[in-house]
Design a protein around this motif. Structure first.
Motif, short mmCIF file in Angstrom:
data_model
loop_
_atom_site.label_atom_id
_atom_site.label_comp_id
_atom_site.label_asym_id
_atom_site.label_seq_id
_atom_site.Cartn_x
_atom_site.Cartn_y
_atom_site.Cartn_z
N THR A 75 14.90 -56.56 -25.98
CA THR A 75 15.78 -55.67 -25.40
C THR A 75 16.84 -56.22 -24.52
O THR A 75 16.71 -57.18 -23.79
N ALA A 76 18.13 -55.79 -24.72
CA ALA A 76 19.28 -55.91 -23.80
C ALA A 76 19.50 -54.75 -23.16
O ALA A 76 19.31 -53.75 -23.58
N MET A 77 19.86 -55.08 -21.86
CA MET A 77 20.19 -53.84 -21.08
C MET A 77 21.10 -54.15 -19.98
O MET A 77 21.24 -55.23 -19.40
N ARG A 78 21.97 -53.11 -19.60
CA ARG A 78 22.78 -53.33 -18.35
C ARG A 78 23.32 -51.86 -17.70
O ARG A 78 22.73 -50.89 -18.28
N ILE A 79 23.70 -51.73 -16.71
CA ILE A 79 24.04 -50.74 -15.86
C ILE A 79 25.40 -50.14 -16.11
O ILE A 79 26.30 -51.31 -15.78
N LEU A 110 21.03 -49.72 -23.26
CA LEU A 110 20.21 -50.19 -24.17
C LEU A 110 20.42 -50.72 -25.21
O LEU A 110 21.42 -50.23 -25.88
N ALA A 111 20.43 -52.23 -25.68
CA ALA A 111 20.55 -52.52 -26.72
C ALA A 111 19.64 -53.63 -27.63
O ALA A 111 18.66 -53.87 -26.66
N GLY A 112 19.64 -53.68 -28.97
CA GLY A 112 18.52 -54.63 -29.51
C GLY A 112 18.28 -54.39 -30.71
O GLY A 112 18.29 -52.98 -31.20
N PRO A 113 17.52 -54.82 -31.34
CA PRO A 113 16.84 -54.57 -32.90
C PRO A 113 16.01 -53.51 -32.84
O PRO A 113 15.75 -52.79 -33.84
N MET A 149 17.31 -47.32 -32.41
CA MET A 149 17.51 -46.50 -33.60
C MET A 149 18.79 -46.70 -34.47
O MET A 149 19.50 -47.06 -33.88
N ALA A 150 18.72 -46.38 -35.78
CA ALA A 150 19.75 -46.56 -36.60
C ALA A 150 20.95 -45.57 -36.35
O ALA A 150 22.12 -45.42 -36.69
N GLY A 151 20.43 -44.43 -35.69
CA GLY A 151 21.28 -43.14 -35.44
C GLY A 151 20.38 -41.88 -35.52
O GLY A 151 19.18 -42.01 -35.69
N TYR A 152 21.39 -40.78 -35.61
CA TYR A 152 20.62 -39.28 -35.75
C TYR A 152 21.05 -39.04 -37.34
O TYR A 152 21.99 -39.09 -37.79
N VAL A 197 26.50 -41.49 -28.45
CA VAL A 197 25.31 -42.02 -27.74
C VAL A 197 25.43 -43.54 -28.00
O VAL A 197 24.81 -44.22 -27.32
N MET A 198 25.93 -43.86 -29.17
CA MET A 198 25.92 -45.03 -29.44
C MET A 198 27.28 -45.58 -29.47
O MET A 198 28.35 -45.35 -30.40
N VAL A 199 27.65 -46.61 -28.47
CA VAL A 199 28.87 -47.08 -28.12
C VAL A 199 29.10 -48.69 -27.90
O VAL A 199 28.47 -49.19 -27.12
N SER A 200 29.83 -49.09 -29.12
CA SER A 200 29.93 -50.71 -29.16
C SER A 200 28.56 -51.48 -29.17
O SER A 200 28.35 -52.21 -28.57
N GLY A 201 27.57 -50.77 -29.90
CA GLY A 201 26.39 -51.47 -30.01
C GLY A 201 25.34 -50.90 -28.93
O GLY A 201 24.24 -51.51 -29.11
N TRP A 202 25.73 -50.05 -27.98
CA TRP A 202 24.78 -49.85 -26.95
C TRP A 202 24.48 -48.41 -26.98
O TRP A 202 25.26 -47.74 -27.36
#
Length: 496
Positions: free
Chosen positions: A329-333, A346-349, A352-355, A365-370
């Motif tokens: 898990t990668a995380m930032r505020i 949140l980011a990481g393998p 989800m792949a999406g909706y 909800v998915m912006v530049s991999g986050w």
């Protein structure tokens, strides 16, 4: 990596060790028997004309047959679609059509629901018809592509357009890795499951199996029986949602239970009040852990029991603290304010792949991999994440932002208050006004004016609730979240 390969590896490591046990039905499977059952289930789907990549919906209770179907779908290249049995037939039908399921498998207690869905054109079969004992001729299963779709998990409530989270084999494998590394279970450890297995709980159960542990399926949660089950089966791990935990505390009290084999109770961070956390810590003698995640990014952070105990022994309540990001898990505020509070990304393998079939919503909800979690939080000085509420719950009053959690903490510091929920209501002058619903401690008395005066000593004036209602109990979902729609219905015209 893929689900089929991980299950095959577990069967080779511990072929004769117990994997699944269902005492209520007198059933038990070793790891090898489970693996064989999964292969046989895949063959049954093939004979039923369900091809690889097609969606198979599950409407069943939390038994061994459910898990054979759940894991068997993924291991054989089909896509699992777990359904919430509490949904209405119309809501189920909407999800089934949205997913384009090839087959709905149901257990006996949902036969009438399935019959109605069949009348709407959904192909249905009894689950037990596809989970019979495997024959002797079982070919080796093939590994599935890591990028292949493994699961559709419907989320986002029971109304509106269906929204399904897509998880591929590689993202689920990353989730499993996070859980295995976080829990630290060892072969032979027993996990008791008394939770529904949809939409993602079956994956947490699978993680325990992949570590060599045994899973006991304890049926529906029973607050009177739960502690006895932990003792009887020498359970090391279990998990409860906040509503279950609250019922347990009301039934059993908070005196430390005698559980010599128990290691940890996992609790979801959502809607976990300080009172419930305090009671759980006492009942389980400090052996409580908190996890943070969502269907879109399960098991992103974890606060193990030992770290929870260290915080509390240092004088902290630990409310809202969910530990550090897990391995994958990668995380930032995002855009933190002066207090370091912002939206958790949140980011990481494991994300989800999406909706499903909703690229527009995915892009929101998915912006530049986050992944935009929609949760407010901050990183403490010790690197642990503190979750403070939902972004959409922020109250905009008089051009200023009010965080409901801050107001709730002020109310809860009053000795007469047991629970509090703060929200905004539209107001012509202020845009929104700060409102609160309060549950008082048994035998205590307080007035709205007294609580407002108490809050004035702790909060800026614009944060003090302008309206306060008193009710006997907050309406909560299964996961412990306050249901605002039901709450406003309870309050009636006065909240209009």
């Amino acid at each position: 990596m893929d689900i089929s390969t991980l299950l095959d590896q577990a069967a080779r490591k511990w072929p004769d060790a117990p994997a699944l046990s269902d005492p209520g039905r007198g059933r038990r499977l070793t790891f090898l028997q489970l693996d064989q059952a999964l292969t046989a289930f895949g063959q049954a789907l093939e004979r039923s004309g369900v091809g690889e990549g097609e969606r198979v919906a599950l409407l069943a209770d939390a038994g061994i047959d459910y898990l054979i179907a759940d894991y068997g779908c993924m291991a054989s290249g089909r896509v699992r679609v777990p359904l919430d049995p509490a949904l209405s037939p119309a809501e189920l039908l909407a999800q089934l059509r949205d997913a384009g399921v090839a087959l709905l498998l149901f257990s006996a207690q949902y036969a009438d629901v399935a019959a109605g869905l069949a009348g709407e054109g959904i192909r249905c079969r009894a689950l037990e018809a596809l989970t019979e004992a495997p024959g002797t001729q079982l070919p080796a299963r093939v590994a599935q592509p890591a990028q292949a779709l493994a699961s559709l998990n419907y989320t986002g409530g029971t109304t509106g357009v269906p929204k399904a989270v897509m998880h591929r084999h590689d993202s689920l494998c990353a989730v499993l890795q996070n859980i295995v590394m976080a829990r630290g279970a060892v072969p032979g450890d027993v996990l008791l499951n008394v939770r529904p297995l949809w939409p993602i709980a079956a994956v947490a159960v699978l993680a325990h199996l992949l570590g060599g542990g045994q899973v006991v399926l304890g049926g529906r949660f029973d607050s009177k029986a739960f502690l006895g089950q932990l003792a009887q089966w020498r359970v090391a791990y279990s998990s409860l949602v906040p509503t279950q935990l609250l019922r347990l505390l009301r039934e059993s009290g908070t005196a430390a239970a005698q559980l010599p084999y128990f290691k940890s109770l996992d609790i979801g961070a959502a809607a976990l009040t300080g009172e419930v956390l305090e009671g759980a810590f006492s009942l389980f003698d400090g052996r409580t852990a908190v996890l943070y995640g969502m269907t879109e990014a399960p098991w992103s952070c974890y606060l193990p029991a030992a770290q929870m105990a260290a915080l509390r022994h240092a004088g902290e309540s630990a409310e809202g603290v969910v530990g550090r990001p897990l391995f994958a898990t990668a995380m930032r505020i995002h855009s933190p304010d002066a207090n370091g509070i912002g939206e958790i990304l949140l980011a990481g393998p494991h994300v989800m792949a999406g909706y499903w079939q909703q690229p527009g919503l995915t892009g929101e909800v998915m912006v530049s991999g986050w992944l935009r979690s929609g949760d407010l939080g901050r990183l403490r000085a010790d690197g642990q994440l503190e979750v403070l509420g939902r972004c959409k719950d922020i109250i905009r009053s008089g051009g200023k932002s009010v965080q409901p959690g801050e107001v709730e903490q002020a109310l809860l510091s009053h000795g007469a208050v047991r629970e509090a929920h703060v929200f905004g209501l539209a107001d012509v002058e202020w845009g929104e006004e700060v409102c609160a619903v309060v549950v008082l401690e048994a035998g205590q008395v307080a007035t709205a004016d007294a609580l407002a005066q108490h809050c004035r000593g702790l909060l800026s004036r614009y944060k003090v609730p302008r309206k306060v209602w008193f009710i006997d109990e907050l309406p909560r979902s299964h996961y412990g979240k306050v249901q605002k729609k039901r709450l406003l219905e309870l309050l009636g015209p006065v909240a209009g």
